[in-house]
Design a protein around this motif. Sequence first.
Motif, PDB file in Angstrom:
ATOM      1  N   ALA A  80       0.990  -1.209   0.001  1.00  0.00           N
ATOM      2  CA  ALA A  80       0.004   0.167  -0.012  1.00  0.00           C
ATOM      3  C   ALA A  80       0.972   1.362  -0.112  1.00  0.00           C
ATOM      4  CB  ALA A  80      -0.948  -0.050   1.255  1.00  0.00           C
ATOM      5  N   LEU A  81       1.832   1.345   0.629  1.00  0.00           N
ATOM      6  CA  LEU A  81       2.874   2.342   0.662  1.00  0.00           C
ATOM      7  C   LEU A  81       3.533   2.635  -0.717  1.00  0.00           C
ATOM      8  CD1 LEU A  81       4.567   4.471   2.273  1.00  0.00           C
ATOM      9  CD2 LEU A  81       6.351   2.657   2.581  1.00  0.00           C
ATOM     10  N   ALA A  86       3.454   5.970  -5.370  1.00  0.00           N
ATOM     11  CA  ALA A  86       3.463   5.960  -6.979  1.00  0.00           C
ATOM     12  C   ALA A  86       2.061   6.777  -7.383  1.00  0.00           C
ATOM     13  CB  ALA A  86       3.175   4.571  -7.294  1.00  0.00           C
ATOM     14  N   TYR A  87       1.108   6.683  -6.823  1.00  0.00           N
ATOM     15  CA  TYR A  87      -0.376   7.130  -7.345  1.00  0.00           C
ATOM     16  C   TYR A  87      -0.094   8.572  -7.168  1.00  0.00           C
ATOM     17  CZ  TYR A  87      -4.719   9.002  -6.794  1.00  0.00           C
ATOM     18  OH  TYR A  87      -6.002   9.926  -6.788  1.00  0.00           O
ATOM     19  N   LYS A  88       0.627   9.102  -5.863  1.00  0.00           N
ATOM     20  CA  LYS A  88       0.492  10.443  -5.719  1.00  0.00           C
ATOM     21  C   LYS A  88       1.413  11.309  -6.643  1.00  0.00           C
ATOM     22  CE  LYS A  88       1.530  14.092  -2.270  1.00  0.00           C
ATOM     23  NZ  LYS A  88       2.282  15.017  -3.376  1.00  0.00           N
ATOM     24  N   LEU A 128       5.453  14.816   3.393  1.00  0.00           N
ATOM     25  CA  LEU A 128       4.229  14.129   3.242  1.00  0.00           C
ATOM     26  C   LEU A 128       3.730  13.585   4.461  1.00  0.00           C
ATOM     27  CD1 LEU A 128       2.441  13.578   0.923  1.00  0.00           C
ATOM     28  CD2 LEU A 128       3.347  11.362   0.799  1.00  0.00           C
ATOM     29  N   SER A 129       2.649  14.164   5.030  1.00  0.00           N
ATOM     30  CA  SER A 129       2.023  13.960   6.179  1.00  0.00           C
ATOM     31  C   SER A 129       1.354  12.495   6.451  1.00  0.00           C
ATOM     32  CB  SER A 129       1.214  14.855   6.884  1.00  0.00           C
ATOM     33  OG  SER A 129      -0.039  15.187   6.086  1.00  0.00           O
ATOM     34  N   HIS A 130       0.928  11.995   5.256  1.00  0.00           N
ATOM     35  CA  HIS A 130       0.299  10.957   4.979  1.00  0.00           C
ATOM     36  C   HIS A 130       0.426  10.300   3.594  1.00  0.00           C
ATOM     37  CE1 HIS A 130      -3.024  13.528   3.532  1.00  0.00           C
ATOM     38  NE2 HIS A 130      -3.451  12.452   3.180  1.00  0.00           N
ATOM     39  N   VAL A 131       0.141   9.081   3.627  1.00  0.00           N
ATOM     40  CA  VAL A 131      -0.008   8.501   2.100  1.00  0.00           C
ATOM     41  C   VAL A 131      -1.265   8.344   1.721  1.00  0.00           C
ATOM     42  CG1 VAL A 131       0.774   6.227   0.700  1.00  0.00           C
ATOM     43  CG2 VAL A 131       2.340   7.079   2.739  1.00  0.00           C
ATOM     44  N   PRO A 132      -1.507   8.722   0.585  1.00  0.00           N
ATOM     45  CA  PRO A 132      -2.803   8.792   0.051  1.00  0.00           C
ATOM     46  C   PRO A 132      -3.401   7.379  -0.219  1.00  0.00           C
ATOM     47  CG  PRO A 132      -1.424   9.469  -1.663  1.00  0.00           C
ATOM     48  CD  PRO A 132      -0.773   9.431  -0.376  1.00  0.00           C
ATOM     49  N   VAL A 133      -4.919   7.319   0.046  1.00  0.00           N
ATOM     50  CA  VAL A 133      -5.567   6.204  -0.176  1.00  0.00           C
ATOM     51  C   VAL A 133      -5.694   5.999  -1.698  1.00  0.00           C
ATOM     52  CG1 VAL A 133      -7.592   4.708   0.160  1.00  0.00           C
ATOM     53  CG2 VAL A 133      -6.504   5.925   1.971  1.00  0.00           C
ATOM     54  N   MET A 136     -10.043   3.194  -6.185  1.00  0.00           N
ATOM     55  CA  MET A 136     -10.300   2.238  -7.227  1.00  0.00           C
ATOM     56  C   MET A 136     -10.451   2.665  -8.619  1.00  0.00           C
ATOM     57  SD  MET A 136     -10.530  -0.640  -5.288  1.00  0.00           S
ATOM     58  CE  MET A 136     -11.534  -1.694  -6.391  1.00  0.00           C
ATOM     59  N   GLY A 137     -10.104   1.764  -9.617  1.00  0.00           N
ATOM     60  CA  GLY A 137     -10.250   2.356 -10.934  1.00  0.00           C
ATOM     61  C   GLY A 137      -8.904   3.029 -11.221  1.00  0.00           C
ATOM     62  N   SER A 138      -8.129   3.252 -10.626  1.00  0.00           N
ATOM     63  CA  SER A 138      -6.697   4.330 -10.648  1.00  0.00           C
ATOM     64  C   SER A 138      -5.693   3.441 -11.634  1.00  0.00           C
ATOM     65  CB  SER A 138      -6.295   4.958  -9.699  1.00  0.00           C
ATOM     66  OG  SER A 138      -5.829   3.879  -8.600  1.00  0.00           O
ATOM     67  N   GLY A 139      -5.668   2.227 -11.143  1.00  0.00           N
ATOM     68  CA  GLY A 139      -4.495   1.422 -11.770  1.00  0.00           C
ATOM     69  C   GLY A 139      -3.633   1.412 -10.852  1.00  0.00           C
ATOM     70  N   PHE A 140      -3.701   1.791  -9.499  1.00  0.00           N
ATOM     71  CA  PHE A 140      -2.622   1.500  -8.524  1.00  0.00           C
ATOM     72  C   PHE A 140      -3.458   0.694  -7.348  1.00  0.00           C
ATOM     73  CE2 PHE A 140      -1.341   5.338 -10.495  1.00  0.00           C
ATOM     74  CZ  PHE A 140       0.017   5.214 -10.758  1.00  0.00           C
ATOM     75  N   GLU A 141      -4.714   0.339  -7.358  1.00  0.00           N
ATOM     76  CA  GLU A 141      -5.214  -0.322  -6.198  1.00  0.00           C
ATOM     77  C   GLU A 141      -4.470  -1.515  -5.755  1.00  0.00           C
ATOM     78  OE1 GLU A 141      -7.915  -0.849  -9.715  1.00  0.00           O
ATOM     79  OE2 GLU A 141      -6.500   0.627  -8.986  1.00  0.00           O
TER      80      GLU A 141
END
Length: 266
Positions: A80-81, A86-88, A128-133, A136-141
């Motif tokens: 998840a990290l 990567a998503y961010k 970065l204070s938190h890692v974004p969730v 779904m459908g983003s390709g990174f889930e």
Amino acid sequence: MFDASKLINEILGATNGTGQTTTGNQANSGDLLQRGRDYLSNNAGGIGGGAIAGGLAGYMMGSKKGRKMAKKAATYGGLALVAGLAYKAYSDYQGKKAGVPVVDGQIGRGENTIPASMHQTQGSQQKLSHVPVVPMGSGFEVNEMTERATGVGATLVSAMIAAAKADGQIDTAEHKAIFDKIEELQLSSEEKLFLFDQLNKPLDIDGLVAQTRTKEQAVEVYMASLMAIEPDTPSEQAYLTMLAARLGLEPELVSQIHQTLIEAED
């Protein structure tokens, strides 16, 4: 049962060697570093220097980069990290591409390799204070499929190990020490065999790239590779440059991945 997130945690030093996640009072970064030093000092065969001190074993036992990311890996889970960062990075890159000028892209502008300065904090640095969730459908889930031995999670573990081996060859004695360390971990037989196989196989960027099927996965592979090493040697910088090129990542996107990881480091 194959748990890619658990393997990423081990590589980053986010577990205590008994399969338990380390957070808060369980183990601080100093504990991780001391455990690594104790292990290295108690093993013969050149274990205290050379590739192993800067390679996979060092990262599994608390490297500089591992110490920076271990707390977040323990909090969010290794897979998840990687996915969240990567998503961010990809989202920020797309936002800049849509209209915000990019001023920090350096790759491909007269540079033969990734410059060491790219992954160094420059002056005042936003954290970065938190890692974004990951939506779904983003390709990174992250889901059950990504955790499997045939999923993208396994590819990310392979990417981290390949990056850790990029700065030189590990000799027979060093291989044995790494394997002994893996045997001590509370991993399934499938997970241990996977690590052994990845450590034994030659460095193969083409094989790694062949497992990457989407642009989102390419960003994750590069992010995972960068998380596994401190790119401060010419060989590591050349490896990352080649990996980025083979993955088809734009110079500005590569720069954004580096920037995002810097912001996430504790």
